[in-house]
Write an enzyme that holds these catalytic residues in place. Structure first.
Site, PDB file in Angstrom:
ATOM      1  CG  ASN A 150      35.517  35.207   8.944  1.00  0.00           C
ATOM      2  OD1 ASN A 150      36.283  35.043   9.904  1.00  0.00           O
ATOM      3  ND2 ASN A 150      34.230  35.008   9.042  1.00  0.00           N
ATOM      4  CB  CYS A 324      28.719  30.053   8.771  1.00  0.00           C
ATOM      5  SG  CYS A 324      30.030  30.000   7.572  1.00  0.00           S
TER       6      CYS A 324
HETATM    7  C1  LIG Z   1      38.340  32.383   7.802  1.00  0.00           C
HETATM    8  C2  LIG Z   1      37.549  31.281   7.174  1.00  0.00           C
HETATM    9  N1  LIG Z   1      37.798  30.013   7.517  1.00  0.00           N
HETATM   10  C3  LIG Z   1      37.136  29.002   6.970  1.00  0.00           C
HETATM   11  C4  LIG Z   1      36.143  29.194   6.041  1.00  0.00           C
HETATM   12  C5  LIG Z   1      35.439  28.015   5.454  1.00  0.00           C
HETATM   13  O1  LIG Z   1      35.939  27.756   4.175  1.00  0.00           O
HETATM   14  P1  LIG Z   1      35.266  26.673   3.215  1.00  0.00           P
HETATM   15  O2  LIG Z   1      33.989  27.272   2.758  1.00  0.00           O
HETATM   16  O3  LIG Z   1      36.259  26.487   2.124  1.00  0.00           O
HETATM   17  O4  LIG Z   1      35.074  25.439   4.020  1.00  0.00           O
HETATM   18  C6  LIG Z   1      35.845  30.501   5.651  1.00  0.00           C
HETATM   19  C7  LIG Z   1      34.800  30.812   4.664  1.00  0.00           C
HETATM   20  O5  LIG Z   1      33.651  30.806   4.897  1.00  0.00           O
HETATM   21  C8  LIG Z   1      36.562  31.572   6.238  1.00  0.00           C
HETATM   22  O6  LIG Z   1      36.298  32.837   5.924  1.00  0.00           O
END
Ligand SMILES: Cc1ncc(COP(=O)(O)O)c(C=O)c1O
Length: 395
Positions: A150, A324
């Site tokens: 990400n 986050c």
């Molecule tokens: C790789 C990855 N996993 C998990 C998440 C979390 O996703 P969600 O916001 O749908 O809980 C994100 C996004 O922030 C992400 O980029």
């Protein structure tokens, strides 16, 4: 403002919103209501979305469990496998650059007495499958490695990872939240057992996601949350029908537009990288350029104060890491060997459906102006520049 933070989230596509709207008002039924038209209509919308979501990931509809997002899907997969694993197989493996929604669950496993291996990555951002091979033991029950990162967008060698993990009898989970709809994804070809997805990364609504559970894997999963028996007992609670319908429509659109959009975004990303190198000195790329998500670029600006950089970038929406954990140096970049200061002086660009060439040019100019201005007032940059010019051989 030029929005280049599509890894954090994407806007809901207007076409998606149109599909969702009736399920808030006129078609408001509960999909579990089996005795009347309102319930049937809602169930029909959910099953259509299930097929659309499955088609984008290369799964079959009955292998898709709807959740509230990729965080919940990750938790259901990892904690769910953990709950069904006998004590003698409590070893799990993951990678240092995973999203916190995976790493936090692994920390919980460790606190619960599991042996947890967190594998490193090289400066490329990629896991060396040989490192995984050495970490696997007959006790390993779960391996969790994301498809696309990400922050730096690199694509992990998942098919190789899966082959090695399966040879030891371990299940493979992948967080595919960033890969879905952005690169061709086929869970069956990758042979993963569990895969997490999120609607808001593909121009669908926030608060909706899915977990792919390969046929035959269900008995190795015990749902951590119980109640209601919906979604084959794996995820209780009345489904968010408008959200699920929107997720399905978003997947359908992404499937139709994927190849052309990936090519377009790849071209724009290369243009951005080119412009930044032309306009700013001391800029370096994080992670390999290929294999990488087409719309991702992550770069470090040498000798710039990271906080000042983000504050001064008023016209471009970007981030220095995951949405986050913004105020901390990115654990992904420090895992690549970057110092904390360099990690903070890095920008993640995430291009998306509305990004045009003129946005790229404006964004590059704005970033270059800000970096040049900050360096002009930075003693660190002046010192580094003097040191570099003293190193040059005199002519
Ligand atoms: C790789 C990855 N996993 C998990 C998440 C979390 O996703 P969600 O916001 O749908 O809980 C994100 C996004 O922030 C992400 O980029």
């Amino acid at each position: 403002m030029i929005y280049l933070d599509h890894h954090a989230t994407t806007p809901v596509d207007r076409r998606v919103l149109e599909v969702m709207q009736p399920y808030f008002t006129t078609m408001f039924g509960n999909p579990a209501s089996r005795t009347h038209r309102a319930g049937w209509d809602a169930a029909e919308a959910v099953e259509r979305a299930r097929k659309q979501m499955a088609a984008l990931a290369g799964a079959s509809a009955r292998e898709i469990v709807f959740t509230s997002g990729a965080t919940e899907s990750n938790y259901l997969a990892i904690a769910g496998v953990a709950a069904a694993t006998p004590p003698e197989r409590r070893h799990a493996v993951t990678v240092a650059t995973e999203h916190m929604a995976v790493l936090d669950v692994f920390a919980q496993l460790a606190a619960d007495g599991w042996t947890v291996t967190v594998l490193p990555v090289g400066a490329s951002g990629l896991l060396d499958p040989d490192d995984l091979g050495r970490a696997l033991t007959p006790r390993t029950s779960l391996v969790s490695v994301m498809v696309a990162n990400n922050e730096i967008g690199v694509l992990q060698p998942l098919a190789d990872i899966t082959r090695r993990a399966h040879a030891q009898g371990a299940l493979v989970h992948t967080d595919a939240a960033q890969a879905l709809g952005r690169t061709r994804l086929d869970v069956r070809a990758l042979d993963v057992d569990l895969a997490s997805f999120s609607a808001h990364k593909v121009y669908g609504p926030k608060g909706v996601g899915a977990l792919y559970v390969k046929r035959g894997v269900e008995p190795r999963l015990r749902a951590p949350m119980r109640g209601g028996g919906q979604e084959r007992g794996l995820r209780g609670g009345t489904l968010n029908v408008p959200g699920v319908a929107g997720f399905g429509a978003a997947c359908e659109m992404a499937r139709q537009e994927l190849d052309a959009e990936a090519e377009r975004l790849g071209g724009l990303r290369d243009r951005l990288w080119q412009r930044l190198q032309e306009l700013v000195g001391g800029v370096s790329l994080n992670g390999v350029l290929s294999p990488r998500l087409p719309g991702n670029l992550n770069v470090t600006f040498a000798d710039v104060d990271g906080e000042a950089l983000l504050l001064a970038l008023t016209d471009v929406a970007v981030s220095s890491g995951s949405a986050c954990t913004t105020s901390q140096p990115s654990h992904v970049l420090t895992s690549l060997g970057r110092s904390a200061a360099d990690a903070l002086a890095s920008l993640r660009f995430g291009l998306g459906r509305a990004t045009r060439a003129e946005d790229i040019d404006r964004a590059a100019s704005h970033v270059a102006e800000v970096v040049t201005y900050l360096r002009a007032s930075s003693p660190r940059w002046q010192l580094a520049r003097t040191a570099r010019s003293n190193e040059r051989p005199s002519t």
